[in-house]
Design a protein around this motif. Structure first.
Motif, PDB file in Angstrom:
ATOM      1  N   VAL A 325       0.929  -1.152  -0.300  1.00  0.00           N
ATOM      2  CA  VAL A 325      -0.348   0.095   0.047  1.00  0.00           C
ATOM      3  C   VAL A 325       0.810   1.083   0.105  1.00  0.00           C
ATOM      4  CG1 VAL A 325      -1.721   1.359   1.589  1.00  0.00           C
ATOM      5  CG2 VAL A 325      -1.641  -0.873   1.309  1.00  0.00           C
ATOM      6  N   VAL A 326       2.123   1.422   0.722  1.00  0.00           N
ATOM      7  CA  VAL A 326       3.086   2.376   0.910  1.00  0.00           C
ATOM      8  C   VAL A 326       3.739   2.488   0.012  1.00  0.00           C
ATOM      9  CG1 VAL A 326       1.700   2.970   3.333  1.00  0.00           C
ATOM     10  CG2 VAL A 326       4.466   1.174   2.545  1.00  0.00           C
ATOM     11  N   ARG A 327       3.824   1.368  -1.032  1.00  0.00           N
ATOM     12  CA  ARG A 327       5.277   1.296  -1.271  1.00  0.00           C
ATOM     13  C   ARG A 327       4.684   2.255  -3.126  1.00  0.00           C
ATOM     14  NH1 ARG A 327       5.610  -3.844  -3.176  1.00  0.00           N
ATOM     15  NH2 ARG A 327       7.189  -3.719  -1.825  1.00  0.00           N
ATOM     16  N   PRO A 328       5.338   3.910  -3.363  1.00  0.00           N
ATOM     17  CA  PRO A 328       5.310   4.164  -4.535  1.00  0.00           C
ATOM     18  C   PRO A 328       5.245   4.107  -5.337  1.00  0.00           C
ATOM     19  CG  PRO A 328       6.387   5.379  -2.911  1.00  0.00           C
ATOM     20  CD  PRO A 328       6.124   4.174  -2.251  1.00  0.00           C
ATOM     21  N   VAL A 329       3.753   3.975  -6.234  1.00  0.00           N
ATOM     22  CA  VAL A 329       4.113   3.924  -7.919  1.00  0.00           C
ATOM     23  C   VAL A 329       4.365   4.457  -8.710  1.00  0.00           C
ATOM     24  CG1 VAL A 329       2.843   2.463  -9.908  1.00  0.00           C
ATOM     25  CG2 VAL A 329       2.437   1.984  -6.970  1.00  0.00           C
ATOM     26  N   SER A 330       3.574   6.043  -8.717  1.00  0.00           N
ATOM     27  CA  SER A 330       3.897   7.112  -9.690  1.00  0.00           C
ATOM     28  C   SER A 330       4.647   8.283  -8.505  1.00  0.00           C
ATOM     29  CB  SER A 330       3.211   7.559 -10.437  1.00  0.00           C
ATOM     30  OG  SER A 330       2.906   8.469 -11.252  1.00  0.00           O
ATOM     31  N   GLU A 331       6.132   8.148  -9.120  1.00  0.00           N
ATOM     32  CA  GLU A 331       6.152   9.418  -7.511  1.00  0.00           C
ATOM     33  C   GLU A 331       6.400   9.716  -6.440  1.00  0.00           C
ATOM     34  OE1 GLU A 331       4.860  13.119  -9.385  1.00  0.00           O
ATOM     35  OE2 GLU A 331       5.573  12.649 -11.721  1.00  0.00           O
ATOM     36  N   ASP A 332       4.929  10.141  -6.028  1.00  0.00           N
ATOM     37  CA  ASP A 332       4.593  10.449  -4.777  1.00  0.00           C
ATOM     38  C   ASP A 332       3.269   9.979  -4.444  1.00  0.00           C
ATOM     39  OD1 ASP A 332       3.149  12.168  -5.681  1.00  0.00           O
ATOM     40  OD2 ASP A 332       4.148  14.087  -4.320  1.00  0.00           O
ATOM     41  N   TYR A 333       3.127   8.523  -4.943  1.00  0.00           N
ATOM     42  CA  TYR A 333       1.119   8.230  -4.107  1.00  0.00           C
ATOM     43  C   TYR A 333       1.928   6.674  -4.735  1.00  0.00           C
ATOM     44  CZ  TYR A 333      -3.714   7.857  -4.298  1.00  0.00           C
ATOM     45  OH  TYR A 333      -4.970   8.101  -3.838  1.00  0.00           O
ATOM     46  N   GLY A 334       0.938   6.047  -3.831  1.00  0.00           N
ATOM     47  CA  GLY A 334       1.586   4.383  -3.506  1.00  0.00           C
ATOM     48  C   GLY A 334       0.004   4.045  -3.601  1.00  0.00           C
ATOM     49  N   LEU A 335      -0.714   3.245  -2.741  1.00  0.00           N
ATOM     50  CA  LEU A 335      -1.968   2.504  -3.466  1.00  0.00           C
ATOM     51  C   LEU A 335      -3.113   3.229  -2.650  1.00  0.00           C
ATOM     52  CD1 LEU A 335      -0.767  -1.361  -4.007  1.00  0.00           C
ATOM     53  CD2 LEU A 335      -1.046   0.723  -5.456  1.00  0.00           C
ATOM     54  N   GLY A 336      -3.896   4.284  -2.878  1.00  0.00           N
ATOM     55  CA  GLY A 336      -5.026   4.723  -2.314  1.00  0.00           C
ATOM     56  C   GLY A 336      -4.326   6.308  -1.632  1.00  0.00           C
ATOM     57  N   ILE A 337      -3.577   6.133  -1.615  1.00  0.00           N
ATOM     58  CA  ILE A 337      -2.296   6.940  -0.798  1.00  0.00           C
ATOM     59  C   ILE A 337      -1.016   7.894  -0.865  1.00  0.00           C
ATOM     60  CG2 ILE A 337      -1.193   5.614   0.467  1.00  0.00           C
ATOM     61  CD1 ILE A 337      -1.376   6.177   3.476  1.00  0.00           C
ATOM     62  N   GLY A 338      -0.980   9.368  -0.674  1.00  0.00           N
ATOM     63  CA  GLY A 338       0.548  10.064  -0.933  1.00  0.00           C
ATOM     64  C   GLY A 338       1.547   9.568   0.217  1.00  0.00           C
ATOM     65  N   VAL A 339       2.555   9.335  -0.433  1.00  0.00           N
ATOM     66  CA  VAL A 339       3.872   8.807  -0.083  1.00  0.00           C
ATOM     67  C   VAL A 339       4.787  10.081  -0.198  1.00  0.00           C
ATOM     68  CG1 VAL A 339       5.310   6.927   0.675  1.00  0.00           C
ATOM     69  CG2 VAL A 339       2.678   6.718   0.420  1.00  0.00           C
ATOM     70  N   GLU A 340       5.425  10.464   0.980  1.00  0.00           N
ATOM     71  CA  GLU A 340       6.079  12.271   0.467  1.00  0.00           C
ATOM     72  C   GLU A 340       7.625  11.556   1.357  1.00  0.00           C
ATOM     73  OE1 GLU A 340       4.546  15.273  -0.813  1.00  0.00           O
ATOM     74  OE2 GLU A 340       2.652  14.596  -0.840  1.00  0.00           O
ATOM     75  N   MET A 341       7.864  12.657   1.185  1.00  0.00           N
ATOM     76  CA  MET A 341       9.442  12.662   1.970  1.00  0.00           C
ATOM     77  C   MET A 341       9.488  14.110   2.191  1.00  0.00           C
ATOM     78  SD  MET A 341      11.109   9.794   2.391  1.00  0.00           S
ATOM     79  CE  MET A 341      12.531  10.441   3.385  1.00  0.00           C
ATOM     80  N   SER A 342       8.718  14.223   3.965  1.00  0.00           N
ATOM     81  CA  SER A 342       8.915  15.824   3.608  1.00  0.00           C
ATOM     82  C   SER A 342      10.591  16.395   3.404  1.00  0.00           C
ATOM     83  CB  SER A 342       9.008  16.146   5.263  1.00  0.00           C
ATOM     84  OG  SER A 342       9.041  17.253   6.148  1.00  0.00           O
ATOM     85  N   TRP A 344      11.096  19.236   5.205  1.00  0.00           N
ATOM     86  CA  TRP A 344      10.881  20.201   6.248  1.00  0.00           C
ATOM     87  C   TRP A 344      12.333  19.617   6.910  1.00  0.00           C
ATOM     88  CZ3 TRP A 344      10.714  24.701   3.849  1.00  0.00           C
ATOM     89  CH2 TRP A 344       9.858  24.849   3.475  1.00  0.00           C
ATOM     90  N   THR A 345      12.448  18.101   6.566  1.00  0.00           N
ATOM     91  CA  THR A 345      13.614  17.516   8.247  1.00  0.00           C
ATOM     92  C   THR A 345      14.817  17.410   7.309  1.00  0.00           C
ATOM     93  OG1 THR A 345      12.550  15.384   7.399  1.00  0.00           O
ATOM     94  CG2 THR A 345      11.434  16.703   9.591  1.00  0.00           C
ATOM     95  N   ASP A 346      15.719  17.139   7.775  1.00  0.00           N
ATOM     96  CA  ASP A 346      17.135  16.549   7.333  1.00  0.00           C
ATOM     97  C   ASP A 346      17.435  15.540   7.268  1.00  0.00           C
ATOM     98  OD1 ASP A 346      17.989  18.915   7.888  1.00  0.00           O
ATOM     99  OD2 ASP A 346      18.455  18.955   9.888  1.00  0.00           O
ATOM    100  N   GLY A 347      17.403  14.987   5.964  1.00  0.00           N
ATOM    101  CA  GLY A 347      17.335  13.302   5.398  1.00  0.00           C
ATOM    102  C   GLY A 347      16.104  12.745   5.166  1.00  0.00           C
ATOM    103  N   GLY A 348      15.072  14.047   5.036  1.00  0.00           N
ATOM    104  CA  GLY A 348      13.790  13.626   4.599  1.00  0.00           C
ATOM    105  C   GLY A 348      12.769  12.596   5.578  1.00  0.00           C
ATOM    106  N   GLU A 349      11.964  12.991   5.648  1.00  0.00           N
ATOM    107  CA  GLU A 349      10.907  11.532   6.556  1.00  0.00           C
ATOM    108  C   GLU A 349       9.566  11.433   5.340  1.00  0.00           C
ATOM    109  OE1 GLU A 349       8.981  12.185  11.479  1.00  0.00           O
ATOM    110  OE2 GLU A 349      10.202  13.451  10.451  1.00  0.00           O
ATOM    111  N   ILE A 350       8.944  10.135   6.113  1.00  0.00           N
ATOM    112  CA  ILE A 350       8.238   9.615   5.483  1.00  0.00           C
ATOM    113  C   ILE A 350       6.989  10.690   5.931  1.00  0.00           C
ATOM    114  CG2 ILE A 350       6.433   7.983   4.763  1.00  0.00           C
ATOM    115  CD1 ILE A 350       9.027   5.840   4.283  1.00  0.00           C
ATOM    116  N   VAL A 351       6.215  10.880   4.399  1.00  0.00           N
ATOM    117  CA  VAL A 351       4.692  11.585   5.233  1.00  0.00           C
ATOM    118  C   VAL A 351       3.987  10.630   4.861  1.00  0.00           C
ATOM    119  CG1 VAL A 351       3.392  13.426   5.168  1.00  0.00           C
ATOM    120  CG2 VAL A 351       5.772  14.063   5.485  1.00  0.00           C
ATOM    121  N   LEU A 352       2.774  10.097   5.209  1.00  0.00           N
ATOM    122  CA  LEU A 352       1.728   9.547   4.282  1.00  0.00           C
ATOM    123  C   LEU A 352       0.109  11.193   4.807  1.00  0.00           C
ATOM    124  CD1 LEU A 352       1.564   6.455   5.433  1.00  0.00           C
ATOM    125  CD2 LEU A 352       2.712   6.874   3.818  1.00  0.00           C
ATOM    126  N   ARG A 353      -0.680  11.049   3.709  1.00  0.00           N
ATOM    127  CA  ARG A 353      -1.323  12.022   3.783  1.00  0.00           C
ATOM    128  C   ARG A 353      -2.308  11.467   2.864  1.00  0.00           C
ATOM    129  NH1 ARG A 353       1.885  17.591   2.204  1.00  0.00           N
ATOM    130  NH2 ARG A 353       3.278  16.331   3.072  1.00  0.00           N
TER     131      ARG A 353
END
Length: 502
Positions: A325-342, A344-353
């Protein structure tokens, strides 16, 4: 704005089509006069994050010197009689509360497109149960569908592509069915019939796998799930997700049973504050938009998904399903869910939305798996998209969650003659139609669309104005004879006086 946030619609599109992200005229009658606090976890402590959020909401843009509104005042601004919020920290509920008369933490809201995350998780779980690969062609397994109409190019149809909006499916969203209207079956939604209010779903070749948001693809996936399992979608989701996760206040039932409909349900409201006739619309498009839930219950699902993606067992969702579900398929979207790297944090941090928009309901959630934190906001009003963003923005600052800098602007003094010069009706030169009027309002301007939506415009530079509620800028130009204004890249022209309508 990334596609996964899906929180607001382009301002120009709203002017052209009168979409739902409207700030309606102010109305004191919609003020939430009676807040009902859930028995647990109790009233906010002084100085707590909850108290901070309730006391001072951060708008999209703060104008220097202007006081911020309380949450209840903000509800009045957007004609949002009902709001419900749940915050989870370190994997557990921190607090939850319903705001507005008759609203408490157990009041049901339509989750709208937040349904997609839950539905996708359930469909992936079913595929795993049946030994069906997410990447195999399911087109031949769809019964009652004319493939020449659904899929005229013979495109491979897979669950992964449908659930990630990369299969070239059509029909982006659904308006639902008003009280008293005949409600079609999901098969009719997919194939089209005289009872449906949307076009049939079709599949077009998409060899590059580009993201194209399509609720229609979810209805095709729902059809597969119902036919493959032999269960109706409500029962299927109860069995695979809602019951295992412990979502006791949630259901995919459409329409609601008579007992539930007469119970603790938040009615939907139009953008102008009027109630939606019949209380709410019914959505046979269950996978795309049909979940009824509470922020606390939805947050329980988010915590289960986060736990499973971190390898925990016993959450009600298997780690294998969560990983898909949380594996990105196209850029920053998985299966029904946004999956991004923030950013605004050092080194990035996963955000679901994800966000959601049904008739009279606006919803949003955001989660940080590494922290075990999440916030879920649900509102029963068509004009409440900016309110959801305001609440989340305020919570981010209160909790120290990753966020960009709070935007502030200083007011620019513009003389009265200049403000009067910019007032009038505005047309688009290409079609000559009048789209909005602008009037002087003290030291500000007020823009009113032809559908009655009202926007405040504060001068921040010479002939540049900003709406502090959504951050949209309007840039005027004048050559002495002609006045134009650019909004989101579209230029409108002040109509001559003899063409201005009342």
């Amino acid at each position: 704005m990334t596609k996964t946030f899906l929180l607001s619609v382009a301002f120009t599109a709203l002017l052209l089509a009168g979409c739902s992200r409207e700030e309606p005229p102010r109305s004191e009658s919609t003020q939430a006069e009676a807040d009902t606090q859930a028995p647990s976890p109790g009233s906010p402590k002084a100085g707590s994050e909850q108290a901070t959020i309730e006391a001072s909401i951060i708008p999209a843009v703060t104008i220097d010197g202007e006081a911020r509104q309380t949450l209840r005042e903000r509800m009045v601004t957007y004609n949002a009689p009902q709001v419900s919020v749940a915050v989870y920290r370190n994997g557990a509920l921190d607090w939850t509360k319903g705001y507005g008369e008759g609203t408490d933490a157990e009041t049901l809201f339509q989750a709208a497109s937040l349904s997609k995350v839950v539905a996708a998780t359930g469909i992936v779980a079913l595929a795993s149960e049946l030994g069906v690969s997410l990447d195999e062609d399911i087109s031949g397994d769809l019964e009652g569908v004319d493939q020449s109409k659904l899929n005229p190019e013979g495109v491979v149809i897979t669950l992964r592509m449908l659930l990630s909006h990369t299969n070239g499916a059509t029909v982006s969203g659904f308006p639902g069915y008003a009280a008293g209207e005949a409600v079609p079956t999901n098969l009719e939604v997919v194939t089209g019939s005289e009872r449906t209010n949307t076009d049939p779903v079709t599949i077009a070749a998409n060899p590059e796998g580009k993201f194209s948001y399509a609720g229609g693809g979810y209805q095709l996936a729902q059809l597969w799930a119902e036919q493959a399992s032999g269960e109706d979608f409500t029962a299927l989701m109860d069995r695979l997700i809602l019951n295992p996760v412990g979502m006791k206040q949630s259901t995919f039932a459409q329409p609601l049973s008579a007992d539930m409909a007469s119970g603790n349900v938040a009615p939907a409201y139009e953008g102008n504050g009027d109630p939606v006739e019949g209380g709410w619309h019914t959505y046979p498009e269950q996978a795309a938009a049909g979940l009824w839930t509470t922020p606390e219950d939805y947050g329980r699902f988010v915590m289960a998904l986060i736990g499973a993606m971190n390898g925990e067992s016993g959450t009600g969702i298997s780690p294998e399903v969560a990983t898909e579900v949380v594996r990105p398929v196209s850029e920053d979207y998985g299966l029904g869910i946004g999956v991004e790297m923030s950013e605004w944090t050092d080194g990035g941090e996963i955000v679901l939305r994800h966000s959601g928009s049904n008739k009279g309901y606006k919803t949003y959630f955001e989660a940080w798996p590494e922290r075990g934190d999440a916030i879920v906001v649900m509102t029963g009003a068509d004009g409440a998209y900016p309110l959801n963003a305001d609440i989340v923005r305020t919570a981010k600052q209160a909790y120290g969650w990753p966020m960009g800098p709070v935007r502030t602007r200083a007011r620019h003094d513009l003389d009265e003659d200049a403000l009067e010069q910019l007032s009038g009706a505005y047309i688009m030169a290409a079609d000559g139609e009048q789209y909005f009027t602008i009037e002087r309002d003290g030291q500000d301007l007020t823009l009113t669309t032809r559908r009655g939506a009202v926007y405040r415009m504060v001068p921040v530079e010479e002939y540049v104005f900003i709406d502090p509620n959504d951050g949209e800028e309007a840039a005027f130009k004048t050559d002495g004879n002609t006045v134009t204004v650019s909004l989101s890249g579209t230029v409108f022209e002040q109509a001559p006086e003899d063409r201005q309508s009342d």
